[in-house]
Design an enzyme around this catalytic site. Structure first.
Site, mmCIF file in Angstrom:
data_model
loop_
_atom_site.group_PDB
_atom_site.id
_atom_site.type_symbol
_atom_site.label_atom_id
_atom_site.label_comp_id
_atom_site.label_asym_id
_atom_site.label_seq_id
_atom_site.Cartn_x
_atom_site.Cartn_y
_atom_site.Cartn_z
ATOM 1 N N SER A 25 -0.697 2.972 2.928
ATOM 2 C CA SER A 25 -1.316 1.684 2.599
ATOM 3 C C SER A 25 -0.367 0.882 1.719
ATOM 4 C CB SER A 25 -2.653 1.889 1.861
ATOM 5 O OG SER A 25 -2.446 2.539 0.610
ATOM 6 N N ILE A 45 2.224 -1.474 -0.229
ATOM 7 C CA ILE A 45 3.635 -1.807 -0.037
ATOM 8 C C ILE A 45 4.295 -0.805 0.909
ATOM 9 C CG2 ILE A 45 5.872 -2.024 -1.195
ATOM 10 C CD1 ILE A 45 4.320 -2.940 -3.707
ATOM 11 N N ASN A 105 8.947 5.308 -2.087
ATOM 12 C CA ASN A 105 7.943 4.362 -2.560
ATOM 13 C C ASN A 105 6.716 5.016 -3.168
ATOM 14 O OD1 ASN A 105 6.434 1.592 -2.349
ATOM 15 N ND2 ASN A 105 5.168 3.025 -1.163
ATOM 16 N N TYR A 132 3.023 5.495 -17.122
ATOM 17 C CA TYR A 132 3.374 4.800 -15.878
ATOM 18 C C TYR A 132 4.575 3.882 -16.082
ATOM 19 C CZ TYR A 132 3.304 1.515 -12.041
ATOM 20 O OH TYR A 132 3.684 0.711 -10.989
#
Length: 259
Positions: free
Chosen positions: A7, A9, A82, A147
Site C-alpha cells: 500500500s 508509497i 521502502n 521513528y
C-alpha cells in the site's frame, strides 16, 4: 524489488516501476494485502510480479527475501527499500518492544538488504537503490522520538553510500516524503494528532518524484507538494530546538483537539 509494497508509497513505487517496463519482486509482511496489490499491478501493467510475504524485522525472513531475489537468476536493476513503521506517543509511555520493532524494520532490515543487494549490483556492474527516508530525518521527533531518529539514520546511511559509490556504476538516492496519505498515521496510533488529521501529500506524486530522482542519479529528493518542499528548505536553517517544538505541536497526542 520493492519492500513495503502492499500500500501507500511502496505500492505506487512498484506500480510506476512496472509502468516503466520493469518486472517486479514485491514484499510486505501482510500477505493478503500484498497479494491483492501484486494482482492489481499485473492487471494494470502486464508486468511479471512475484509477491514475497516476509516480515523483514526478522533476520531469517530478510535472508529469505534475498534468496528469492537471487533465485530469479536476473540482476536487480532497481531496489526500493521502502518498508517502515512508526509509533506515536511519549517515549516514557510507548512499549519498548514497539520501539525495537521500528529499529528492526526501518534501520536493521534496510542495512541488511542494502548489504546483500549492493554487493550483487556491484558484481553485475549496474544498479540503482532508493531508500525511503523522510523529511522527519531533518528534525528531532518529539512524540515520535525513535521513528524520527530511525529516519535520520537512513538519511545519513544513504548519503554515505552515495559518496562511497560515486565512482561506480551504482547509485543510491534518499527519498524524503512529508506527511503522505497512507496507512502510516493510523498504524502509528496518531489519529488524534494535528499531523494525523492534517492535509497530506499524494503517494503517487511522492513515488513519481522519487523515481525521477532515482533515474537521474540524484542523491536525495524532498518529494511531494510545494508545502512539503518549502518545509524541507526551512528545516535546513531552523535550529533543532525550534524544530523539536514545532514537531511537538503537530505530533503530541490530543493536539488535534481544541483546548
Amino acid at each position: 524489488m520493492v519492500t513495503g509494497a502492499s500500500s501507500g508509497i511502496g505500492f505506487e513505487l512498484a506500480r510506476q516501476l512496472a509502468e516503466r517496463g520493469f518486472d517486479l519482486i514485491v514484499n510486505s509482511a501482510d500477505e493478503e494485502r500484498l497479494s491483492h496489490a501484486a494482482e492489481e499491478i499485473r492487471r494494470r501493467t502486464g508486468a511479471t510480479v512475484q509477491a514475497v510475504a516476509a516480515d523483514l524485522r526478522s533476520y531469517d525472513e530478510a535472508e529469505r527475501l534475498v534468496a528469492v531475489v537471487a533465485s530469479c537468476g536476473r540482476p536487480v536493476a532497481v531496489a526500493a527499500l521502502n518498508a517502515g513503521v512508526g509509533e506515536g506517543g511519549a517515549f516514557l509511555d510507548t512499549d519498548l518492544a514497539d520501539e525495537f520493532g521500528i529499529i528492526d524494520l526501518n534501520v536493521r532490515s534496510t542495512v541488511h538488504l542494502a548489504k546483500r543487494l549492493l554487493r550483487s549490483m556491484a558484481a553485475a556492474g549496474r544498479g540503482r537503490m532508493l531508500i525511503t527516508s523522510s523529511i522527519a530525518s531533518t528534525m528531532p521527533g518529539s512524540f515520535q522520538a525513535v521513528y524520527n531518529a530511525s529516519k535520520s539514520f537512513l538519511q545519513s546511511f544513504a548519503q554515505a553510500l552515495q559518496n562511497e559509490l560515486e565512482d561506480s556504476p551504482l547509485t543510491v538516492t534518499a527519498l524524503m516524503p512529508g506527511p503522505t496519505d497512507t496507512d502510516f498515521f493510523r498504524r502509528a496510533d496518531m489519529g488524534d494528532t494535528k499531523v494525523g488529521r492534517g492535509e497530506k501529500d499524494d503517494p503517487a506524486q511522492v513515488a513519481e518524484q522519487g523515481l525521477d530522482a532515482l533515474f537521474a542519479g540524484r542523491d536525495k529528493v524532498v518529494a511531494g507538494s510545494l508545502r512539503t518542499k518549502a518545509q524541507g528548505m526551512a528545516d535546513k536553517v531552523l535550529p533543532d530546538a525550534l524544530k523539536a517544538e514545532a514537531h511537538r505541536r503537530m505530533a503530541e497526542p490530543g493536539s488535534a483537539d481544541p483546548r
